[in-house]
Scaffold this active site. Structure first.
Site, short mmCIF file in Angstrom:
data_model
loop_
_atom_site.label_atom_id
_atom_site.label_comp_id
_atom_site.label_asym_id
_atom_site.label_seq_id
_atom_site.Cartn_x
_atom_site.Cartn_y
_atom_site.Cartn_z
N SER A 165 0.86 -1.18 0.00
CA SER A 165 0.00 0.00 0.00
C SER A 165 0.90 1.23 0.00
O SER A 165 2.02 1.18 0.53
CB SER A 165 -0.89 0.02 1.24
OG SER A 165 -1.50 1.29 1.41
N TYR A 178 -1.50 -0.45 10.36
CA TYR A 178 -1.63 -0.84 8.95
C TYR A 178 -0.41 -0.39 8.15
O TYR A 178 0.17 -1.17 7.39
CB TYR A 178 -2.90 -0.24 8.38
CG TYR A 178 -3.15 -0.50 6.91
CD1 TYR A 178 -3.66 -1.72 6.50
CD2 TYR A 178 -2.89 0.48 5.96
CE1 TYR A 178 -3.91 -1.97 5.15
CE2 TYR A 178 -3.13 0.25 4.61
CZ TYR A 178 -3.63 -0.97 4.22
OH TYR A 178 -3.88 -1.21 2.88
#
Length: 302
Positions: A165, A178
């Site tokens: 990501s 995350y």
């Protein structure tokens, strides 16, 4: 007494031109593929793209009804039987079983380690167990997938693709666990490529930006949409990317087109992973190119 000049060295004859390489293709016909987290979002789009390119695809995830629905939706003309198997990537035995289901007896060709979760919260508030949720799924789950896919590929090579990501390099506030887990996936991708290349196994990653998926729809508010739009050079009315763009990048890494590429992480983000500009000197450019700047840049707002 002067010595006579040596005769010039003979000019070597030009080497014959190498024979043209056989034409490459994005076709994955005859190859087997496993996609973790393949029931929704990026995983489902990736499974569909791999199947459309000819691969025999197996998707896995923790919920049978979600997987069955995705497989039924993706199946159609020109797509071989798309299979599914229940597997929680945090359970190593289940991951090994999913790899075996995708390529019985070994010889998996493609693995996409897509399964991932987020755990929002401040560093001031997250508990150990809350930290461990994304670390178990995103990092350990990816490691399990790489491990067992590589074991299946070891005798003849293959392609493993991880899904990271832009949060791994461009932190999102209050999404620290995350972001850290995705940064770990980037590192895992590089060291796996270094270790597994001797077996002809390529390991690359895709680093999506904010994508138009079910999870994004649930978690991105208008304020974040405005922030994403302002920081994404290719943003249009909808600043969220299409999952199909990520799927195409995975097909590229899975195919022979990327045969000399390993250990790389490709941003599929519309440019949102670029550092923000350090300044804006359009006012000076307008002094030098008044008409041209008005013509080409003022039109953006018209």
């Amino acid at each position: 007494m002067t010595q006579p000049l040596a005769p010039p060295a003979p000019v070597p004859a030009p080497s014959p031109s190498p024979a043209p390489s056989p034409s490459l293709s994005l076709s994955l016909r005859g190859r087997t593929a496993l996609v973790t987290g393949g029931g929704t979002g990026l995983g489902k789009a990736t499974a569909g793209a791999l199947a459309a390119a000819g691969a025999r695809v197996t998707v896995c995830g923790p919920e049978a009804d979600v997987l069955a629905s995705a497989a039924a939706e993706l199946s159609g003309p020109g797509i071989e039987d798309l299979r599914w198997v229940v597997a929680d990537v945090t359970d190593e035995e289940q991951v090994a079983a999913a790899v075996e289901a995708a390529a019985p007896g070994g010889g998996l060709d493609i693995a996409v380690a897509n399964a991932g979760v987020a755990m929002p919260g401040s560093l001031l508030h997250l508990t150990t167990e809350q930290w461990m949720l994304p670390l178990r799924v995103n990092v350990i789950g990816t490691a399990h997938t790489v491990k067992h896919a590589a074991r299946s590929m070891r005798s003849r090579g293959g392609s493993i693709v991880t899904i990271s990501s832009i949060a791994s390099t461009r932190p999102a506030a209050f999404l620290g666990s995350y972001s850290v887990s995705k940064a770990a996936i980037d590192g895992l991708t590089r060291f796996a490529a270094a270790e597994l290349g001797r077996f002809g196994i390529r390991v690359n990653g895709v680093r999506p930006g904010w994508m138009d998926t079910e999870s994004s729809a649930a978690g991105i508010n208008d304020e974040n949409l405005a922030l994403i739009r302002a920081s994404t050079p290719l943003a249009s009315d909808n600043p969220l990317g299409d999952p199909d763009h990520v799927a195409r990048a995975v097909v590229y890494f899975a195919s022979d087109y990327s045969a000399w590429i390993t250990g790389q992480v490709l941003g599929v983000c519309g440019g949102s992973s670029l550092p923000p500009p350090s300044g804006d000197f359009s006012h000076i450019a307008r002094l030098l190119f008044a008409d041209e700047m008005a013509r080409d840049f003022d039109a953006e707002s018209s």
